[in-house]
Every structure is written in C-alpha cells, then in structure tokens.
Design a protein around this motif. Structure first.
Motif, PDB file in Angstrom:
ATOM      1  N   GLY A 145       0.807  -1.210   0.000  1.00  0.00           N
ATOM      2  CA  GLY A 145       0.000   0.000   0.000  1.00  0.00           C
ATOM      3  C   GLY A 145       0.843   1.263   0.000  1.00  0.00           C
ATOM      4  N   ILE A 146       1.927   1.265   0.759  1.00  0.00           N
ATOM      5  CA  ILE A 146       2.803   2.439   0.803  1.00  0.00           C
ATOM      6  C   ILE A 146       3.529   2.619  -0.520  1.00  0.00           C
ATOM      7  N   ALA A 152       1.799   6.998  -6.608  1.00  0.00           N
ATOM      8  CA  ALA A 152       0.653   7.836  -6.955  1.00  0.00           C
ATOM      9  C   ALA A 152       0.838   9.269  -6.459  1.00  0.00           C
ATOM     10  N   ILE A 153       1.386   9.433  -5.263  1.00  0.00           N
ATOM     11  CA  ILE A 153       1.626  10.768  -4.719  1.00  0.00           C
ATOM     12  C   ILE A 153       2.697  11.494  -5.523  1.00  0.00           C
ATOM     13  N   ILE A 204      -6.640   5.180   1.253  1.00  0.00           N
ATOM     14  CA  ILE A 204      -6.678   6.037   2.443  1.00  0.00           C
ATOM     15  C   ILE A 204      -5.485   6.986   2.449  1.00  0.00           C
ATOM     16  N   ILE A 205      -4.302   6.482   2.158  1.00  0.00           N
ATOM     17  CA  ILE A 205      -3.108   7.327   2.144  1.00  0.00           C
ATOM     18  C   ILE A 205      -3.209   8.387   1.037  1.00  0.00           C
ATOM     19  N   ILE A 206      -3.640   7.976  -0.144  1.00  0.00           N
ATOM     20  CA  ILE A 206      -3.772   8.922  -1.262  1.00  0.00           C
ATOM     21  C   ILE A 206      -4.844   9.965  -0.956  1.00  0.00           C
ATOM     22  N   LEU A 210      -2.932  18.341   0.207  1.00  0.00           N
ATOM     23  CA  LEU A 210      -2.490  19.132  -0.942  1.00  0.00           C
ATOM     24  C   LEU A 210      -3.508  20.215  -1.273  1.00  0.00           C
ATOM     25  N   HIS A 211      -4.786  19.884  -1.190  1.00  0.00           N
ATOM     26  CA  HIS A 211      -5.827  20.878  -1.454  1.00  0.00           C
ATOM     27  C   HIS A 211      -5.794  21.990  -0.413  1.00  0.00           C
TER      28      HIS A 211
END
Length: 159
Positions: free
Chosen positions: A16-17, A23-24, A86-88, A95-96
C-alpha cells in the motif's frame, strides 16, 4: 509455518505504501506542471493502483507457493487497495488545503470565466476520482488477480 504466514500478511502496508508513494509522486508532478485538474491524470493514478494491486496479489500467491485460495488472494488485494486509497486521500486533502490556504473561499475562475476544477469542485473530484475510481480499480485488480492467477482452479462440485 505460522511465522511465514505472518510475514506475508504484514506486507499489506508495504504494498500500500509503495503504491501510494508512486501515486503521490505522480500527483505532485501533475500539480507542479498544472496538469492536476485534467482528466487523464486521474486515469494514470488509477492505472498505478490497478497494476500495483495486481502485482501485490500475484506476489502474495507466489509467497504462499501458489497454495492459497482465491478468497485470500482477493482479500489481500482489497486490503492493499483500502490502505493505499486512504493514504492517497489524506494526501489529496492536505495538498488541497495547502494549495488553497492563501486564497479566499470563493472558487477561482480562468481568463474565459470558466471555474477552475481544482478549487471550486474539489469535493466532487475527490469523491469521484480519488475515492470511487481508485477503489473500483483496486477491487477490479484484486478480483482479476485472485481468479486469473489461481493455479489448479476447481469447482466445489468437482472435488
């Protein structure tokens, strides 16, 4: 044998990380280059999640010497999907908040009067793209990996 099972079960956060970091990193690149609001960037992140979950399910099956059932493989993919989404999601909200911290609450408009998607419609984008589409891509990858890469598939009546 129990030690080996615990070792592979604890790999869900690792997968997941890894998926989340990729993705991040893509999200940051898209944000810096002002492509964050375009539709295809979400598809790229969805593809990263799909491929990452698929690889995690295949690796889970290989770690168990291809003797695991399809439900366990799907569960591994589903847990990996939930963990990475969840992390994303947390990163997207942060970020927003960082991007809009210096501005007022009113959505900004482009030169032609259209509303900028990243500011005024953030929650629609967040729920639709970040949560729903990424979860869908992860669940599809988990199901595909569980049922395609399961060796010696038999039906319950054939046993």
């Amino acid at each position: 044998m129990a030690n080996h099972a615990n070792k592979t079960t604890n790999l869900v956060p690792v997968y997941g990380i890894i998926i989340s970091v990729i993705a991040i990193a893509l999200s940051i690149i898209f944000y810096v280059t002002n492509y964050y609001d375009t539709l295809w960037t979400g598809f790229m992140i969805g593809a990263v999640i799909f491929i990452g979950v698929l690889l995690s399910v295949v690796n889970y099956n290989n770690n168990h010497h291809e003797r695991t059932n399809a439900a366990a493989m799907f569960g591994m993919g589903f847990r990996t999907t939930v963990f990475s989404v969840i992390i994303i999601s947390i990163f997207s909200i942060i970020l927003h908040l960082i991007a809009t911290s210096g501005t007022h609450a009113m959505p900004t408009t482009a030169n032609n009067g259209d509303q900028v998607a990243g500011q005024g419609n953030f929650w629609i984008y967040f729920l639709g793209q970040t949560v729903f589409m990424n979860m869908t891509m992860g669940v599809l990858a988990a199901a595909l990996g569980a049922f395609v890469f399961k060796r010696n598939q038999t039906t319950p009546s054939a046993r």
